[in-house]
Design an enzyme around this catalytic site. Sequence first.
Site, PDB file in Angstrom:
ATOM      1  N   GLY A 113       0.832  -1.204   0.000  1.00  0.00           N
ATOM      2  CA  GLY A 113       0.000   0.000   0.000  1.00  0.00           C
ATOM      3  C   GLY A 113       0.864   1.251   0.000  1.00  0.00           C
ATOM      4  CG  ASP A 138      -8.654   1.219   3.063  1.00  0.00           C
ATOM      5  OD1 ASP A 138      -9.438   0.292   3.340  1.00  0.00           O
ATOM      6  OD2 ASP A 138      -7.922   1.768   3.900  1.00  0.00           O
ATOM      7  NE  ARG A 173     -32.941  -3.617  17.786  1.00  0.00           N
ATOM      8  CZ  ARG A 173     -32.713  -4.856  18.209  1.00  0.00           C
ATOM      9  NH1 ARG A 173     -32.134  -5.727  17.392  1.00  0.00           N
ATOM     10  NH2 ARG A 173     -33.049  -5.229  19.414  1.00  0.00           N
TER      11      ARG A 173
HETATM   12  O1  F6P Z   1      -5.655  -1.967   4.564  1.00  0.00           O
HETATM   13  C1  F6P Z   1      -6.018  -0.693   5.049  1.00  0.00           C
HETATM   14  C2  F6P Z   1      -6.748  -0.863   6.305  1.00  0.00           C
HETATM   15  O2  F6P Z   1      -7.634  -1.858   6.031  1.00  0.00           O
HETATM   16  C3  F6P Z   1      -7.476   0.332   6.871  1.00  0.00           C
HETATM   17  O3  F6P Z   1      -8.707   0.643   6.329  1.00  0.00           O
HETATM   18  C4  F6P Z   1      -7.560  -0.025   8.320  1.00  0.00           C
HETATM   19  O4  F6P Z   1      -7.808   1.058   9.089  1.00  0.00           O
HETATM   20  C5  F6P Z   1      -6.226  -0.614   8.539  1.00  0.00           C
HETATM   21  O5  F6P Z   1      -5.891  -1.267   7.335  1.00  0.00           O
HETATM   22  C6  F6P Z   1      -6.109  -1.502   9.728  1.00  0.00           C
HETATM   23  O6  F6P Z   1      -4.905  -2.189   9.660  1.00  0.00           O
HETATM   24  P1  F6P Z   1      -4.196  -2.991  10.854  1.00  0.00           P
HETATM   25  O7  F6P Z   1      -5.204  -3.287  11.892  1.00  0.00           O
HETATM   26  O8  F6P Z   1      -3.663  -4.218  10.202  1.00  0.00           O
HETATM   27  O9  F6P Z   1      -3.125  -2.112  11.324  1.00  0.00           O
END
Ligand code: F6P
Length: 352
Positions: A113, A138, A173
């Site tokens: 990423g 994302d 709800r």
């Molecule tokens: O891959 C991105 C993502 O999914 C974000 O949307 C999320 O906040 C994050 O990774 C969480 O990553 P980790 O818990 O592995 O640090």
Amino acid sequence: MRIGILTGGGDCPALNAVIRAAVKTSVGFGWEVVGIEEGFDGLVHCKTRPLTKASVSGILHLGGTILGTTSAANPFGYPTLDDRGQTVERDLSHKVVSNFRKLGLDALIVIGGDGTLAIAERFYEKGIPLVAVPKTIDNDIGGTVSSFGFDTAVNTARDALDKLHTTAESHRRVIVVEVMGRHAGWIAVHSGVAGGADIILIPEIPYDPAKVAAIIIMRERLGKHFSIVVVAEGAFAQGAEPTYAEPKRPGRVGGRVASTITELTGKETRVVVLGHLQRGGPPTTFDRVLGTRFGAAAARLIHNGAFGRMVSLLPSEVKSIPIRDAIGQQKRVPIDSDVIESAREIGISFGN
Ligand code: F6P
């Protein structure tokens, strides 16, 4: 040629499809492939394993990454213990460069990423010949319309919305569904549109709590006694600060939205945090194909000596054209397209 492959950052469905295609294509070029374990950490500590056609066989449909990954090992600021046992960050990038040479590597494929790609760019500038493959559920990496894993994550979220609709309706709800997306609301928008959400809250559009409440009340008056609200974890109210910050606490944003809704509408609310469910599971067809195309394309970039580049998918937007331009010209699979080329490279025969 001897090339290395690593996966960095959070895992993502179809990483294995990329690895598989990159290995098969590289082996087809006559190269040797080395799998580097746990992202750049594997280059700091020389954690590697050989990758062959046999070792990547049977992984196409598997979530996760066979190489392992970490988001916590930036060699330019590597956490180490000092004499007093305190954690300090040290620049170990020189170790990565020397280990790259020690391992006899000629090139590197970095799958990751934005954080991992930023590290890759710095190593490219330090002289490591590398190419990159964008990875994110994302879908927030620039320069590519889509990255693999996004479609799978959206499907997981959409499936949850389908299931939550009936229970929301039965109990009259409001159900708030928090999906991933710290900086961008792609998963929220796509799953919300496909899953029939009533309200979608994303970081790009700070929301007005009063408007959110008004929609729920209006639905109530129309006889719709339930509502589905999809919230990206980075969403925030107008005039407020984004609340998604370190330490990561999934559920905070969904919880906040739900209590605001109860306060302003009197409706009973429930929160569902999909969290890491969105990162797992077998990749969808789209992601398997895109991952395969990206993996094969990365090996081709190396073959062409096009270092410092990232593979990307750049189809056009939804536009309109005169009907007459569409009729009378059947659209067939272009046999010189990259998808056919990639399929051939990983050993699929078209019978010719
Ligand atoms: O891959 C991105 C993502 O999914 C974000 O949307 C999320 O906040 C994050 O990774 C969480 O990553 P980790 O818990 O592995 O640090």
